[in-house]
Design a protein around this motif. Structure first.
Motif, PDB file in Angstrom:
ATOM      1  N   THR A 153       0.835  -1.203   0.000  1.00  7.83           N
ATOM      2  CA  THR A 153       0.000   0.000   0.000  1.00  7.83           C
ATOM      3  C   THR A 153       0.868   1.250   0.000  1.00  7.83           C
ATOM      4  OG1 THR A 153      -1.757  -1.179   1.163  1.00  7.83           O
ATOM      5  CG2 THR A 153      -1.832   1.220   1.217  1.00  7.83           C
ATOM      6  N   PHE A 154       1.856   1.293   0.874  1.00 10.65           N
ATOM      7  CA  PHE A 154       2.739   2.469   0.907  1.00 10.65           C
ATOM      8  C   PHE A 154       3.447   2.643  -0.429  1.00 10.65           C
ATOM      9  CE2 PHE A 154       6.931   4.303   1.185  1.00 10.65           C
ATOM     10  CZ  PHE A 154       6.640   5.544   1.721  1.00 10.65           C
ATOM     11  N   HIS A 155       3.999   1.562  -0.955  1.00 13.69           N
ATOM     12  CA  HIS A 155       4.755   1.630  -2.198  1.00 13.69           C
ATOM     13  C   HIS A 155       3.868   2.135  -3.340  1.00 13.69           C
ATOM     14  CE1 HIS A 155       8.220   0.535  -4.673  1.00 13.69           C
ATOM     15  NE2 HIS A 155       7.343   0.140  -5.585  1.00 13.69           N
ATOM     16  N   GLY A 156       2.650   1.623  -3.421  1.00 13.55           N
ATOM     17  CA  GLY A 156       1.732   2.042  -4.480  1.00 13.55           C
ATOM     18  C   GLY A 156       1.280   3.481  -4.332  1.00 13.55           C
ATOM     19  N   VAL A 157       0.853   3.851  -3.138  1.00 10.23           N
ATOM     20  CA  VAL A 157       0.369   5.218  -2.898  1.00 10.23           C
ATOM     21  C   VAL A 157       1.499   6.219  -3.110  1.00 10.23           C
ATOM     22  CG1 VAL A 157      -0.438   6.799  -1.091  1.00 10.23           C
ATOM     23  CG2 VAL A 157      -1.560   4.593  -1.409  1.00 10.23           C
ATOM     24  N   ASN A 158       2.657   5.935  -2.563  1.00  7.78           N
ATOM     25  CA  ASN A 158       3.803   6.831  -2.707  1.00  7.78           C
ATOM     26  C   ASN A 158       4.231   6.945  -4.173  1.00  7.78           C
ATOM     27  OD1 ASN A 158       5.795   8.534  -1.513  1.00  7.78           O
ATOM     28  ND2 ASN A 158       7.281   6.877  -1.642  1.00  7.78           N
ATOM     29  N   GLY A 159       4.210   5.833  -4.889  1.00  7.01           N
ATOM     30  CA  GLY A 159       4.577   5.843  -6.303  1.00  7.01           C
ATOM     31  C   GLY A 159       3.602   6.633  -7.148  1.00  7.01           C
ATOM     32  N   VAL A 160       2.300   6.440  -6.927  1.00  6.83           N
ATOM     33  CA  VAL A 160       1.286   7.179  -7.688  1.00  6.83           C
ATOM     34  C   VAL A 160       1.396   8.669  -7.394  1.00  6.83           C
ATOM     35  CG1 VAL A 160      -1.207   7.606  -7.889  1.00  6.83           C
ATOM     36  CG2 VAL A 160      -0.330   5.263  -7.941  1.00  6.83           C
ATOM     37  N   TYR A 161       1.526   9.020  -6.128  1.00  6.01           N
ATOM     38  CA  TYR A 161       1.631  10.429  -5.751  1.00  6.01           C
ATOM     39  C   TYR A 161       2.842  11.086  -6.417  1.00  6.01           C
ATOM     40  CZ  TYR A 161       2.362  14.626  -2.975  1.00  6.01           C
ATOM     41  OH  TYR A 161       2.565  15.930  -2.596  1.00  6.01           O
ATOM     42  N   ASN A 162       3.986  10.438  -6.336  1.00  4.50           N
ATOM     43  CA  ASN A 162       5.188  11.021  -6.916  1.00  4.50           C
ATOM     44  C   ASN A 162       5.149  11.048  -8.438  1.00  4.50           C
ATOM     45  OD1 ASN A 162       7.270  11.963  -4.902  1.00  4.50           O
ATOM     46  ND2 ASN A 162       6.533  10.056  -4.007  1.00  4.50           N
ATOM     47  N   ALA A 163       4.493  10.095  -9.060  1.00  2.19           N
ATOM     48  CA  ALA A 163       4.324  10.133 -10.512  1.00  2.19           C
ATOM     49  C   ALA A 163       3.484  11.347 -10.904  1.00  2.19           C
ATOM     50  CB  ALA A 163       3.672   8.845 -11.007  1.00  2.19           C
ATOM     51  N   LYS A 212      -2.554  19.212  -5.604  1.00  2.00           N
ATOM     52  CA  LYS A 212      -1.538  18.330  -5.040  1.00  2.00           C
ATOM     53  C   LYS A 212      -1.908  17.939  -3.613  1.00  2.00           C
ATOM     54  CE  LYS A 212       3.388  18.341  -3.860  1.00  2.00           C
ATOM     55  NZ  LYS A 212       4.637  19.111  -3.915  1.00  2.00           N
ATOM     56  N   LYS A 213      -2.393  18.910  -2.829  1.00  4.05           N
ATOM     57  CA  LYS A 213      -2.790  18.632  -1.449  1.00  4.05           C
ATOM     58  C   LYS A 213      -4.023  17.734  -1.405  1.00  4.05           C
ATOM     59  CE  LYS A 213      -0.855  22.922   0.330  1.00  4.05           C
ATOM     60  NZ  LYS A 213      -1.131  24.252   0.859  1.00  4.05           N
ATOM     61  N   VAL A 214      -4.966  17.974  -2.307  1.00  3.76           N
ATOM     62  CA  VAL A 214      -6.187  17.163  -2.350  1.00  3.76           C
ATOM     63  C   VAL A 214      -5.844  15.723  -2.737  1.00  3.76           C
ATOM     64  CG1 VAL A 214      -8.379  16.826  -3.568  1.00  3.76           C
ATOM     65  CG2 VAL A 214      -7.714  19.117  -2.801  1.00  3.76           C
ATOM     66  N   VAL A 215      -5.015  15.557  -3.759  1.00  6.32           N
ATOM     67  CA  VAL A 215      -4.623  14.221  -4.200  1.00  6.32           C
ATOM     68  C   VAL A 215      -3.895  13.489  -3.079  1.00  6.32           C
ATOM     69  CG1 VAL A 215      -3.061  12.970  -5.761  1.00  6.32           C
ATOM     70  CG2 VAL A 215      -4.611  14.699  -6.668  1.00  6.32           C
ATOM     71  N   LEU A 216      -2.986  14.186  -2.392  1.00  4.71           N
ATOM     72  CA  LEU A 216      -2.273  13.571  -1.276  1.00  4.71           C
ATOM     73  C   LEU A 216      -3.253  13.109  -0.202  1.00  4.71           C
ATOM     74  CD1 LEU A 216       0.319  12.780   0.183  1.00  4.71           C
ATOM     75  CD2 LEU A 216       0.422  15.114   1.083  1.00  4.71           C
ATOM     76  N   ALA A 217      -4.213  13.964   0.152  1.00  6.23           N
ATOM     77  CA  ALA A 217      -5.190  13.605   1.188  1.00  6.23           C
ATOM     78  C   ALA A 217      -6.023  12.393   0.763  1.00  6.23           C
ATOM     79  CB  ALA A 217      -6.098  14.793   1.491  1.00  6.23           C
ATOM     80  N   VAL A 218      -6.480  12.387  -0.488  1.00  2.78           N
ATOM     81  CA  VAL A 218      -7.299  11.277  -0.981  1.00  2.78           C
ATOM     82  C   VAL A 218      -6.486   9.980  -0.986  1.00  2.78           C
ATOM     83  CG1 VAL A 218      -8.458  10.344  -3.035  1.00  2.78           C
ATOM     84  CG2 VAL A 218      -8.892  12.702  -2.308  1.00  2.78           C
ATOM     85  N   LEU A 219      -5.237  10.053  -1.462  1.00  5.18           N
ATOM     86  CA  LEU A 219      -4.401   8.847  -1.495  1.00  5.18           C
ATOM     87  C   LEU A 219      -4.079   8.336  -0.099  1.00  5.18           C
ATOM     88  CD1 LEU A 219      -1.953   9.703  -4.421  1.00  5.18           C
ATOM     89  CD2 LEU A 219      -3.697   7.915  -4.390  1.00  5.18           C
TER      90      LEU A 219
END
Length: 121
Positions: free
Chosen positions: A71-81, A92-99
């Motif tokens: 979960t961490f790897h996927g969420v962190n990867g999607v966010y950074n992509a 960016k803040k909204v996407v981070l909160a949702v993820l």
């Protein structure tokens, strides 16, 4: 030549955890495939067999760590992509909160299922 850009700060915590979780996922995924495709063939995997495996504390902890790392790897990867593609400001803040919320929900649900499968409810 185009300049290389990455939202990861080289040597930063997220950069480090992305690599650690990748290595962990490779090892545990290999274990998972070996366990469920060679030791227990797909046709032989049953609900009761899964319950029996989950009752083993070592297996249970490995699967919970697999869930958290994945979960961490996927969420962190999607966010950074998305950040690498130019996401910034309020979106960016909204996407981070949702993820983050989706990741937490996935981990809570997964642990709940793992506990139920282990018969600890």
């Amino acid at each position: 030549m185009a300049e290389r850009y990455s939202s990861f700060t080289r040597g930063g915590t997220n950069w480090f955890l992305q690599r650690v979780t990748a290595a962990f996922l490779i090892v545990v995924l290999a274990f998972h495939f070996f366990q469920l495709h060679f030791v227990n063939h797909a046709a032989d995997v049953t609900f009761m067999g899964t319950q029996a495996r989950m009752e083993n504390v070592g297996y249970f902890l490995t699967m919970v760590l697999f869930l958290i790392a994945g979960t961490f790897h996927g969420v962190n990867g999607v966010y950074n992509a998305l950040v690498n593609q130019g996401l910034e400001g309020t979106p960016k803040k909204v996407v981070l909160a949702v993820l983050v919320l989706a990741g937490i929900a996935l981990i809570v649900q997964g642990i709940w299922v793992a506990v139920a499968m282990a018969g600890w409810t």
